[in-house]
Design an enzyme around this catalytic site. Structure first.
Site, PDB file in Angstrom:
ATOM      1  N   SER A 884       0.811  -1.212   0.000  1.00 17.70           N
ATOM      2  CA  SER A 884       0.000   0.000   0.000  1.00 17.70           C
ATOM      3  C   SER A 884       0.845   1.263   0.000  1.00 17.70           C
ATOM      4  O   SER A 884       0.389   2.330  -0.398  1.00 17.70           O
ATOM      5  CB  SER A 884      -0.918  -0.001   1.229  1.00 17.70           C
ATOM      6  OG  SER A 884      -0.142  -0.105   2.419  1.00 17.70           O
ATOM      7  N   THR A 906      -3.021  -8.577   3.469  1.00 20.65           N
ATOM      8  CA  THR A 906      -2.698  -8.577   2.040  1.00 20.65           C
ATOM      9  C   THR A 906      -2.172  -7.227   1.562  1.00 20.65           C
ATOM     10  O   THR A 906      -1.449  -7.173   0.567  1.00 20.65           O
ATOM     11  CB  THR A 906      -3.943  -8.962   1.224  1.00 20.65           C
ATOM     12  OG1 THR A 906      -5.003  -8.057   1.537  1.00 20.65           O
ATOM     13  CG2 THR A 906      -4.391 -10.369   1.550  1.00 20.65           C
ATOM     14  N   CYS A 907      -2.535  -6.146   2.262  1.00 19.91           N
ATOM     15  CA  CYS A 907      -2.085  -4.827   1.816  1.00 19.91           C
ATOM     16  C   CYS A 907      -0.566  -4.684   1.911  1.00 19.91           C
ATOM     17  O   CYS A 907       0.042  -3.907   1.168  1.00 19.91           O
ATOM     18  CB  CYS A 907      -2.745  -3.720   2.644  1.00 19.91           C
ATOM     19  SG  CYS A 907      -4.523  -3.580   2.368  1.00 19.91           S
ATOM     20  N   ILE A 908       0.045  -5.399   2.849  1.00 22.76           N
ATOM     21  CA  ILE A 908       1.499  -5.289   3.013  1.00 22.76           C
ATOM     22  C   ILE A 908       2.178  -6.645   2.778  1.00 22.76           C
ATOM     23  O   ILE A 908       3.310  -6.871   3.201  1.00 22.76           O
ATOM     24  CB  ILE A 908       1.853  -4.746   4.414  1.00 22.76           C
ATOM     25  CG1 ILE A 908       1.223  -5.607   5.516  1.00 22.76           C
ATOM     26  CG2 ILE A 908       1.421  -3.300   4.554  1.00 22.76           C
ATOM     27  CD1 ILE A 908       1.632  -5.194   6.923  1.00 22.76           C
TER      28      ILE A 908
END
Length: 940
Positions: A884, A906-908
């Site tokens: 992100s 999941t963003c990182i």
């Protein structure tokens, strides 16, 4: 003087050539002259040569003359001493060849020189067989002066009458019968002339034989002429048999039970008989209904073979329904009764309304069985609870008494003696013994113990169930009953659909499923495979599919994938990727320089039915066609669809997936192009072509009809998704964010305020309604902003793949079906992984990579999807992963053992891995997470 004589002879013969001295060279010279019927030249050469006219090179000159019908050469060779009965390499005499080719003058000349009519060739064929095979009736009459046995047999015991009937030569059949041919003569397999006529659909010759008194009898394999007719789909011949022998009607109807008879062939025969006038259509359909009812009742008995009876029932019902539609629903409306026109029910003719009446008894029996199963399911729950209670009491008892002995247990208010000892008994065995006692009591006194109401009582059924449970040693009552019940349910659905318009579900069937919803779900829960075997109606009934979708989705991917392709094509024959069109106008011609626009134009003007049958394509200016060209077209076109020049799709934040462009309207043809893109993906899925194109998770959800959630926003705006996550994770009541249910959005460079719901600008976001706010914002950005594009895409996609078929998959599985498994370099993955709280030497990390090393490619993809939200590795490998806030390597973070299953952010690109105590435990927990993560497990 000799010179003058030679000159005179040469001028007289118009040549100077003489026969070579070698027989082979002389033979080939004469052969060309015999073929050309140069009989005078042949006579001159033979008169001055010592050539042996019986010289043979595969065939003699007499064979060649007889075969070509050169009467003069034939007579000349016979006068020169040619052997009239000489056989060639296939055993044929000159008489055989003359008879085969209908050379009447040659045949008579050969007979004049005493040709033997009884000589057989290598296949046992005599001259009379050759004449009968080719229908040479006039020559056959000439030959009867020389034939003593008209029923002479070939190597397989076939007479001339057999082969004449097989080939449908009516005049030859009459001629043979008039000259004493045996109409009942069997060959070595027991086939009589009638068998030959029926096995090849020769209805005229079959009619002749029947009019002459041919006997209808089975062969040595117990197959009758009617069996042979139906197997070949010879409808006219079947009609002839029925007209001659009306008693065969019942045998014809009973053929629905025969597995060796192809369903389409039997339908072909029955539908013709219905319309030919020989047998009344009402009688055929009513008989099929009676037959289906009889099969169904036998299926629900305790002694029938389940697989055989289910197959017979469904085949009979399919034929019945198909014929009903073709015979009655095609009638003019003036012949119909309009008493059933409500709710999409087709008009029903008065007579036809009675056709399905025999099956009503079967449907009532089905209802009774379902009621009985409801009771059995309830009883199973009681047994399950009693096992748990028995195990609990045993453990308590073992704490204060020796292990061996016995104890009285209270189960359903009854005293039961349960024996056990220290060597063999366990809590499970006690439960099993208790269950056996209870089952015995249930079967002997079901009415009393289970409090069955009067409407649920059927003594006959209880006796059946009792016998069924005794006969099924390896199954309980429910397990033995499931396939029987489900087969009848499928038949019931097909009959209900008969009276409905296409695309409309029968209200009666919907009401039936709703009434027995609990039992049907329990049946499916016990044996999920019945969905794929019998519950095809779910694909046609959205109202019902929604109730069973969670059960379907829980089945293995391969089972669902197989069911998908089985139901994708409506016809029996699997369509090919490439086909040869009858007309050059059906060939798709595309220009490589303008691949997208020319392909779009050609596909949009074609019809889905043509493209489903196959694709005939070539590139303009190139000659190549075939499967390789079509696959190349799909591959190049899939990448061209993503070309930014068309403004259809825009790259997502992860750099390797694509999302519909909300500003695609800059291209005036964008909606037509989106429809074309949908057609291409649907066509590729239909023909099982893998494409080099990958979309965001949210777009796959749009195709599947799955609602998007705030996590999907990360694919286009990771920072915004992170903000939404923060709102959900924190109490916002005292933060003073001053948010309302309206947002500002960029519309072609101009910021506009959009309300998330009516009056949204006046509704403040609070701790109580923040979840609604996050979902509406997500839908605005991920769905409403591109709704026209999505609708156009789906309109093209659903021309080839219907919504009910794809909704059984999740977004990850759909990507696998469209794009296949990606190749994942495990060493590259390890090299570009960072650890938080762990190190490369940690036991958990070692175990983790050992487990992943043993994974299949599909399992590695699931792991990648679980941890990063994407199944694809960016171009350049794992080192190019982004999160992100920019570049973000895959990482594994330490979690204390108290957390049971792994989770992910999941963003990182973060996998949160608990510190498990063994490799086996890590593997089992990880597999649970991977299988459940896509279904909404935890907060990934």
């Amino acid at each position: 003087m000799e010179f003058l004589q030679h000159l005179a002879n040469s001028l007289r013969r118009a040549r100077t050539v003489e026969l070579p001295k070698e027989d082979q060279a002389a033979f080939y010279m004469l052969m060309s002259m015999v073929i050309a019927n140069q009989h005078r030249s042949v006579a001159d050469l033979l008169s001055t040569s010592k050539f042996d006219v019986n010289y043979t090179s595969h065939r003699s000159l007499l064979h060649i003359a007889a075969n070509c019908g050169n009467y003069e050469c034939c007579g000349l060779l016979l006068k020169k001493g040619a052997d009239v009965n000489c056989q060639d390499m296939s055993g044929c005499t000159p008489l055989h060849l003359a008879a085969r080719n209908g050379q009447r003058k040659c045949l008579n000349k050969l007979l004049e020189f005493k040709a033997d009519v009884n000589i057989r060739n290598n296949e046992g064929l005599t001259t009379i067989h050759w004449l009968a095979v080719n229908g040479r009736t006039e020559l056959l009459r000439d030959l009867f002066l020389y034939v003593k046995d008209v029923d002479v047999e070939d190597a397989q015991g076939q007479t001339a009458l057999h082969v004449a009937c097989q080939n449908g030569h009516k005049s030859t059949v009459f001629c043979l019968l008039d000259n004493g041919a045996d109409i009942h003569r069997p060959n070595h397999y027991g086939w009589m002339p009638l068998h030959f006529a029926c096995s090849h659909g020769q209805h005229d010759t079959a009619n002749i034989l029947l009019s002459r008194g041919a006997v209808f009898a089975p062969d040595r394999n117990n197959k009758t002429p009617l069996d042979l007719c139906v197997e070949g789909g010879y409808r006219e011949t079947c009609d002839v048999l029925l007209k001659s022998m009306p008693t065969l009607f019942e045998q014809l109807i009973h053929m629905v039970r025969q597995d060796y008879v192809k369903e389409n062939m039997l339908y072909r025969v029955l539908s013709f008989v219905c319309t030919s006038g020989s047998i009344n259509a009402d009688r055929i359909l009513s008989s099929l209904s009676d037959e289906a009812s009889a099969i169904g009742h036998k299926l629900l008995s305790v002694s029938s073979n389940v697989e055989t009876q289910v197959s017979s029932l469904l085949r009979c019902v399919r034929i019945l329904c198909q014929m009903y539609r073709s015979v009655y629903q095609s009638m003019p409306s003036s012949h119909m009764s309009h008493s059933m026109t409500m709710n999409g029910v087709s008009p029903v003719p008065p007579k036809a309304s009675m056709i399905f009446k025999p099956l009503e008894q079967l449907w009532r029996l089905l209802e009774e069985w379902l009621i009985l199963l409801k009771v059995e399911f309830q009883n199973s729950e009681v047994l399950k609870a009693s096992k748990v209670e028995a195990a609990r009491e045993r453990r308590a008892f073992s704490d204060i008494t020796p292990i061996s002995g016995h104890k009285e247990l209270q189960v359903q208010g009854k005293q039961l003696q349960v024996s056990f000892d220290n060597t063999s008994a366990s809590s499970n065995s006690v439960g099993d013994q208790t269950g056996s006692v209870l089952k015995a009591e249930m079967l002997s006194g079901m009415e009393t113990d289970l409090q069955i109401g009067p409407e649920e009582k059927d003594e006959g059924l209880y006796k059946k169930v009792k016998r069924l449970s005794m006969n099924q040693k390896d199954q309980d009552i429910i397990g033995a009953t499931v396939p029987r019940i489900c087969g009848v349910i499928q038949a019931f659905y097909m009959c209900c659909s008969c009276h409905m318009q296409i695309g409309i579900t029968s209200p009666r069937f919907i009401e039936f499923v709703c009434r027995h919803n609990q039992v049907l779900k329990s049946l499916v829960g016990r044996n999920p495979q019945v969905i794929f075997e019998h519950f095809h109606f779910l694909l046609e009934c959205p109202e019902l599919m929604s109730q069973f979708l969670h059960i379907i989705k829980s089945q293995p991917f391969e089972a669902r994938r197989q069911w998908f392709y089985e139901n994708l094509r409506s016809d029996d024959k699997e369509n090919e990727l490439v086909h040869t069109p009858p007309d050059d106008r059906d060939i798709i011609v595309v220009n490589r320089e303008q691949l997208f626009t020319t392909s779009c134009k050609e596909v949009l003007k074609s019809t889905p039915d043509k493209l489903k049958k196959g694709i005939a394509l070539r590139f303009d200016g190139e000659e190549g066609m075939g499967q390789g060209v079509v696959r190349e077209w799909f591959d190049v076109l899939s990448r061209e669809i993503l070309n930014p020049d068309y403004a259809l799709f825009t790259q997502s934040a992860d750099g390797c997936t694509f999302q519909p462009n909300s500003n695609s309207a800059i291209n005036p043809d964008h909606l037509s192009y989106f429809r074309f893109a949908g057609q291409m993906l649907g066509l590729a899925l239909y023909h099982r072509i893998l494409l080099n194109v990958y979309f965001t998770r949210s777009f796959y959800k749009h195709i599947l009809g799955i609602p998007v959630n705030y996590k999907d926003v990360a694919s286009i705006d990771p920072e915004y998704a992170k903000n939404l996550q923060w709102i959900l994770d924190h109490d916002i009541s005292q933060l003073g964010l001053d948010l309302t249910f309206s947002v500002e959005t960029d519309v072609f460079g101009v910021m506009q305020e959009v309300e998330l719901k009516p009056g949204g600008c006046q509704i403040h976001v609070t701790e109580q309604n923040k979840h609604e706010y996050v979902q509406l914002v997500t839908e605005l950005r991920m769905t409403h902003a591109i709704q026209p594009q999505i609708d156009s895409f789906l309109s093209g996609f659903h021309e080839f793949v219907l919504q009910p078929l794809v909704q059984m998959f999740n977004e990850y599985e759909l990507e696998l079906m469209l794009s296949g498994l990606p190749e994942i370099d495990l060493e590259d993955w390890k090299k570009n992984t960072v650890y938080n709280g762990y190190s490369l030497d940690s036991d958990v990390i070692k175990w983790f990579w050992e487990v992943v090393d043993q994974f299949t490619q599909q399992e590695r993809v699931l792991l990648l999807q679980f941890a990063t939200g994407s199944s694809r590795v960016p171009y350049g490998g794992f080192s190019k992963f982004s999160g992100s806030a920019g570049p973000q390597n895959f990482s594994i973070s330490h979690v204390t053992y108290g957390q049971v299953l792994p989770t992910a952010s999941t963003c990182i690109n973060l996998l949160k891995l608990p510190e498990y105590r063994s490799k086996a435990e890590l593997e089992s927990r990880l597999m649970v997470a991977l299988q459940c993560g896509s279904q909404g497990y935890a907060m990934t």
